[in-house]
Design a protein around this motif. Structure first.
Motif, PDB file in Angstrom:
ATOM      1  N   VAL A  82       0.840  -1.192   0.000  1.00 45.61           N
ATOM      2  CA  VAL A  82       0.000   0.000   0.000  1.00 45.61           C
ATOM      3  C   VAL A  82       0.878   1.245   0.000  1.00 45.61           C
ATOM      4  O   VAL A  82       2.050   1.203   0.394  1.00 45.61           O
ATOM      5  CB  VAL A  82      -0.943   0.043   1.223  1.00 45.61           C
ATOM      6  CG1 VAL A  82      -2.029  -0.993   1.102  1.00 45.61           C
ATOM      7  CG2 VAL A  82      -0.164  -0.142   2.521  1.00 45.61           C
ATOM      8  N   SER A  83       0.284   2.338  -0.421  1.00 41.19           N
ATOM      9  CA  SER A  83       0.994   3.610  -0.493  1.00 41.19           C
ATOM     10  C   SER A  83       0.213   4.662   0.283  1.00 41.19           C
ATOM     11  O   SER A  83      -1.004   4.810   0.094  1.00 41.19           O
ATOM     12  CB  SER A  83       1.138   4.049  -1.955  1.00 41.19           C
ATOM     13  OG  SER A  83       1.369   5.434  -2.063  1.00 41.19           O
ATOM     14  N   PHE A  84       0.886   5.399   1.142  1.00 38.48           N
ATOM     15  CA  PHE A  84       0.217   6.457   1.895  1.00 38.48           C
ATOM     16  C   PHE A  84      -0.359   7.503   0.945  1.00 38.48           C
ATOM     17  O   PHE A  84      -1.481   7.998   1.145  1.00 38.48           O
ATOM     18  CB  PHE A  84       1.192   7.131   2.866  1.00 38.48           C
ATOM     19  CG  PHE A  84       0.588   8.323   3.572  1.00 38.48           C
ATOM     20  CD1 PHE A  84      -0.223   8.135   4.681  1.00 38.48           C
ATOM     21  CD2 PHE A  84       0.810   9.614   3.116  1.00 38.48           C
ATOM     22  CE1 PHE A  84      -0.794   9.222   5.321  1.00 38.48           C
ATOM     23  CE2 PHE A  84       0.239  10.706   3.751  1.00 38.48           C
ATOM     24  CZ  PHE A  84      -0.563  10.505   4.863  1.00 38.48           C
ATOM     25  N   VAL A  85       0.380   7.833  -0.100  1.00 35.06           N
ATOM     26  CA  VAL A  85      -0.085   8.839  -1.063  1.00 35.06           C
ATOM     27  C   VAL A  85      -1.368   8.378  -1.735  1.00 35.06           C
ATOM     28  O   VAL A  85      -2.354   9.128  -1.847  1.00 35.06           O
ATOM     29  CB  VAL A  85       1.005   9.131  -2.116  1.00 35.06           C
ATOM     30  CG1 VAL A  85       0.462  10.040  -3.228  1.00 35.06           C
ATOM     31  CG2 VAL A  85       2.221   9.770  -1.456  1.00 35.06           C
ATOM     32  N   SER A  86      -1.389   7.143  -2.198  1.00 35.44           N
ATOM     33  CA  SER A  86      -2.585   6.613  -2.851  1.00 35.44           C
ATOM     34  C   SER A  86      -3.762   6.552  -1.884  1.00 35.44           C
ATOM     35  O   SER A  86      -4.908   6.850  -2.262  1.00 35.44           O
ATOM     36  CB  SER A  86      -2.308   5.213  -3.410  1.00 35.44           C
ATOM     37  OG  SER A  86      -1.330   5.254  -4.423  1.00 35.44           O
ATOM     38  N   GLN A  87      -3.506   6.155  -0.639  1.00 37.54           N
ATOM     39  CA  GLN A  87      -4.580   6.079   0.347  1.00 37.54           C
ATOM     40  C   GLN A  87      -5.137   7.457   0.654  1.00 37.54           C
ATOM     41  O   GLN A  87      -6.351   7.637   0.798  1.00 37.54           O
ATOM     42  CB  GLN A  87      -4.082   5.413   1.631  1.00 37.54           C
ATOM     43  CG  GLN A  87      -3.697   3.959   1.475  1.00 37.54           C
ATOM     44  CD  GLN A  87      -4.812   3.098   0.910  1.00 37.54           C
ATOM     45  OE1 GLN A  87      -4.701   2.527  -0.168  1.00 37.54           O
ATOM     46  NE2 GLN A  87      -5.914   3.023   1.628  1.00 37.54           N
ATOM     47  N   PHE A  88      -4.272   8.439   0.741  1.00 36.63           N
ATOM     48  CA  PHE A  88      -4.722   9.806   1.010  1.00 36.63           C
ATOM     49  C   PHE A  88      -5.543  10.340  -0.155  1.00 36.63           C
ATOM     50  O   PHE A  88      -6.623  10.911   0.026  1.00 36.63           O
ATOM     51  CB  PHE A  88      -3.520  10.709   1.285  1.00 36.63           C
ATOM     52  CG  PHE A  88      -3.897  12.142   1.541  1.00 36.63           C
ATOM     53  CD1 PHE A  88      -4.314  12.539   2.803  1.00 36.63           C
ATOM     54  CD2 PHE A  88      -3.845  13.091   0.529  1.00 36.63           C
ATOM     55  CE1 PHE A  88      -4.685  13.861   3.049  1.00 36.63           C
ATOM     56  CE2 PHE A  88      -4.200  14.409   0.762  1.00 36.63           C
ATOM     57  CZ  PHE A  88      -4.630  14.792   2.027  1.00 36.63           C
ATOM     58  N   LEU A  89      -5.055  10.126  -1.373  1.00 36.56           N
ATOM     59  CA  LEU A  89      -5.760  10.637  -2.553  1.00 36.56           C
ATOM     60  C   LEU A  89      -7.101   9.933  -2.751  1.00 36.56           C
ATOM     61  O   LEU A  89      -8.098  10.575  -3.095  1.00 36.56           O
ATOM     62  CB  LEU A  89      -4.885  10.462  -3.796  1.00 36.56           C
ATOM     63  CG  LEU A  89      -3.638  11.340  -3.882  1.00 36.56           C
ATOM     64  CD1 LEU A  89      -2.823  10.983  -5.120  1.00 36.56           C
ATOM     65  CD2 LEU A  89      -4.020  12.822  -3.897  1.00 36.56           C
ATOM     66  N   GLY A  90      -7.128   8.624  -2.546  1.00 39.53           N
ATOM     67  CA  GLY A  90      -8.375   7.884  -2.682  1.00 39.53           C
ATOM     68  C   GLY A  90      -9.401   8.318  -1.648  1.00 39.53           C
ATOM     69  O   GLY A  90     -10.596   8.462  -1.960  1.00 39.53           O
ATOM     70  N   SER A  91      -8.953   8.542  -0.425  1.00 37.56           N
ATOM     71  CA  SER A  91      -9.851   8.997   0.635  1.00 37.56           C
ATOM     72  C   SER A  91     -10.376  10.396   0.333  1.00 37.56           C
ATOM     73  O   SER A  91     -11.565  10.692   0.568  1.00 37.56           O
ATOM     74  CB  SER A  91      -9.121   8.984   1.983  1.00 37.56           C
ATOM     75  OG  SER A  91      -8.661   7.680   2.300  1.00 37.56           O
ATOM     76  N   LEU A  92      -9.510  11.248  -0.180  1.00 40.53           N
ATOM     77  CA  LEU A  92      -9.924  12.613  -0.545  1.00 40.53           C
ATOM     78  C   LEU A  92     -10.906  12.593  -1.707  1.00 40.53           C
ATOM     79  O   LEU A  92     -11.881  13.363  -1.733  1.00 40.53           O
ATOM     80  CB  LEU A  92      -8.691  13.440  -0.902  1.00 40.53           C
ATOM     81  CG  LEU A  92      -8.938  14.903  -1.313  1.00 40.53           C
ATOM     82  CD1 LEU A  92      -9.576  15.675  -0.157  1.00 40.53           C
ATOM     83  CD2 LEU A  92      -7.624  15.565  -1.734  1.00 40.53           C
TER      84      LEU A  92
END
Length: 406
Positions: A346-356
């Motif tokens: 998993v990627s923190f960046v991807s998780q943040f962008l997906g959540s946003l």
């Protein structure tokens, strides 16, 4: 029948049974939604809560069958019954049942935020739109037939696809952030805020609230564990992570909420909401931490929402499902890393962008739908109807009819 065909048939049958049992467990969670709302609203609005949840479920069933599931996964059921079984004993049918339970959570979540002052049929229409169109569109971009579009973007930017195993973001965040526009457009209940001062409205029934929390918590193991979809993919890690996150939420709520029963029982739900996204990749201790943080977010978030922002969100569904669902998506990008004992990938960046992305999608949809309904058919009861209560105004009967017998 040769041995290979027999094994294949048994495997297909096991998958159908596995997912059907999960669907039944998640279906039972809607009773939890109902009792949670019934226990939180005043006596004069309890019947309305029960009828709303069951009606929204029924309308969502039809909308998701005819429109939503085809949007999400490109599978239509408008074919002869024999073709529906196919070679997999009707696996797609029971998969629809299971995922319907997720889609129907959207209007159930919103129901708790708008309780005690919303018109009945306009909200039923809004629920149909969300379960049949809005939610499936986002579902298709994360889990479904259009996932390559958005997931490809996340992978190119963050190095990994957006990970949401059981719907912290796809289900709960979307539902909670859809509820916020509804609550804002409706405005607060009569007497909730007077001349800028807060006047909390007492809830009616702590045992019903607690019962709703317990039903939801038990059903949640079907929500998370059965998201594997197939028997061979079942994970004991998901089960224990769900358990530890729930317990972390309860214990944190006892401290942060100073033993308040409402916070304690919602704390369990906060932990379960937060762990959905990363339940398959986190270490159990990280799951405990995720649930504890989620519970603290709810306790202070609910107080801030109600007292500082003066948003009359009756069950606190925006902080509980919306904000904590967002936290769950981001937490998967933190605690899913090997550094914290996670399985990685998993990627923190991807998780943040997906959540946003879910937040933006839900807010735009929510303001659009409720803005149009408010300016056309109207979405709020009259002052007289609200004062009398939704039970008598909409359903012509109260929760305790003998109280009105003379």
């Amino acid at each position: 029948m040769d041995s290979l065909s027999m094994v294949t048939g048994l495997r297909n049958s096991a998958d159908v049974l596995f997912l059907m049992l999960g669907a039944v467990m998640v279906f039972a969670m809607h009773a939890g939604f109902a009792f949670l709302e019934v226990g939180t609203v005043r006596k004069k609005n309890q019947v309305n809560a029960f009828v709303k949840i069951l009606t929204d479920w029924s309308v969502s069933t039809v909308a998701y069958f005819l429109v939503g599931f085809p949007i999400s996964y490109g599978i239509s059921f408008l074919v002869p019954a024999g073709d529906l079984l196919g070679t997999t004993q009707g696996y797609d049918l029971v998969r629809y049942f299971f995922l319907l339970c997720f889609a129907a959570c959207i209007p159930a979540i919103i129901s708790g935020g708008i309780a005690e002052r919303a018109k009945f049929w306009p909200q039923v229409l809004a629920g149909a739109i969300f379960a049949g169109v809005s939610y499936p569109l986002f579902e298709s971009l994360i889990w479904g037939q259009n996932a390559s579009l958005l997931q490809g973007f996340f992978k190119s930017v963050g190095g990994a696809e957006f990970h949401d195993f059981a719907g912290s973001v796809v289900v709960h965040s979307v539902g909670g952030w859809l509820a916020l526009p509804a609550v804002l457009v409706l405005g607060p209940r009569m007497g909730r805020y007077v001349r800028g001062k807060s006047h909390p409205i007492p809830i009616s029934n702590i045992p019903f609230l607690a019962l709703g929390s317990w039903i939801l918590a038990v059903g949640w193991f079907g929500f998370n564990v059965m998201s594997a979809g197939h028997v061979e993919k079942i994970s004991g890690l998901v089960a224990v992570n769900s358990l530890l996150a729930m317990v972390g939420g309860v214990l944190a709520a006892i401290v942060a909420g100073r033993n308040d029963p409402g916070f304690v029982h919602n704390g369990a739900l906060a932990g379960l909401i937060a762990i959905c996204a990363g339940s398959d990749i986190m270490h159990p201790l990280a799951a405990f931490a995720t649930g504890a943080v989620a519970s603290v977010i709810f306790v202070y978030g609910f107080q801030y929402e109600q007292e500082r922002l003066k948003i009359d969100d009756v069950l606190g569904v925006w902080p509980l499902h919306g904000v904590i669902g967002t936290w769950g998506g981001i937490a998967a990008g933190i605690f899913g890393q090997p550094l914290f004992g996670g399985m990685g990938g998993v990627s923190f960046v991807s998780q943040f962008l997906g959540s946003l992305a879910a937040v933006v999608f839900a807010l735009v949809n929510g303001f659009l739908v409720y803005g149009i309904l408010s300016r056309t058919v109207g979405i709020r009861l009259t002052d007289e109807q609200e004062f009398a209560g939704a039970d008598l105004s909409i359903h012509q009967i109260g929760a305790y009819p003998e109280d009105h017998v003379r």
